[in-house]
Motif scaffolding. Sequence first.
Motif, PDB file in Angstrom:
ATOM      1  N   HIS A   1       1.083  -0.760  -0.076  1.00 51.21           N
ATOM      2  CA  HIS A   1      -0.203   0.093   0.079  1.00 51.21           C
ATOM      3  C   HIS A   1       0.775   1.209   0.134  1.00 51.21           C
TER       4      HIS A   1
ATOM      5  N   VAL B   1      -8.012  -7.084   0.589  1.00 51.76           N
ATOM      6  CA  VAL B   1      -8.101  -7.959  -1.553  1.00 51.76           C
ATOM      7  C   VAL B   1      -7.981  -8.749  -1.429  1.00 51.76           C
TER       8      VAL B   1
ATOM      9  N   VAL C   1     -10.056  -4.432  -4.307  1.00 57.36           N
ATOM     10  CA  VAL C   1      -9.729  -3.937  -3.680  1.00 57.36           C
ATOM     11  C   VAL C   1     -10.898  -2.912  -2.460  1.00 57.36           C
TER      12      VAL C   1
ATOM     13  N   LEU D   1       0.094  -0.895  -5.379  1.00 54.80           N
ATOM     14  CA  LEU D   1      -1.578   0.310  -4.343  1.00 54.80           C
ATOM     15  C   LEU D   1      -1.294   1.612  -4.340  1.00 54.80           C
TER      16      LEU D   1
ATOM     17  N   LEU E   1      -6.852   5.269  -5.745  1.00 50.94           N
ATOM     18  CA  LEU E   1      -6.261   4.187  -6.281  1.00 50.94           C
ATOM     19  C   LEU E   1      -5.684   4.173  -7.820  1.00 50.94           C
TER      20      LEU E   1
ATOM     21  N   SER F   1      -2.763   0.813  -9.695  1.00 49.98           N
ATOM     22  CA  SER F   1      -1.744  -0.482  -9.277  1.00 49.98           C
ATOM     23  C   SER F   1      -1.500  -0.412 -10.664  1.00 49.98           C
TER      24      SER F   1
END
Length: 217
Positions: A90, A100, A139, A166, A175, A177
């Motif tokens: 994270h 997750v 997520v 993330l 977010l 990724s």
Amino acid sequence: MNNLSLSVDGRVITDSLSAGQRTNPVYLTAGNHSVQIDRGGSTLLTQTVVVSGVNNYALTLFEDSGTLTTNWAQNNYLPGAGQAGLRVTHQAFGVPAVDVVLLHPTSGLELPVASGIAYSQTGASLDVEGLALPYIVIVREAGTLNTLLTLNNVFLNPGNNFTLHLVKQGGQTTLGSSLDRPLATKTLGVYQIAQAKIGQWQDRKSTRLNSSHTDIS
């Protein structure tokens, strides 16, 4: 952010690092090493990384609104036969802790892979069934059903070790990724920065630089 120059301890590893590319292997001894990223003659980032013990390392570079940030972490996990390794890190400041889960492509069952991972934390690597079919990654805000990000068509091939990063997206507390699969080879007496890929998911770009002392894929 494309056409980056990557140097380690003053030695240029590549001068054209862009999305979708991989670095060539570089060998490091134990100790401190200086990493520098340049573009068009301007230095974007310098960082000292520490290599110690018999460990595999990954330096991941993220670009958001023209600014580079990094994540340097060990990754020594060896997935079991027919399995893929997966962990979650994270790196999205201002985004709450997350859970997750994977949606299995055939059974549709939810498979938890991280729980309560807060900013700056990295979860433990876990074995997941390595399949030729894609998973869906969901997520959520930790302890709730509030979905923050959904990733479709995520392939987790057996024998590989993955990290799901993330990150913040577009300068906002939302977010994005990237999913990285390190490649490594067994080397005795030296540390290897192995080939690394740049992932581009959810309009995010990342550069992954791996250092290894053991087989991880």
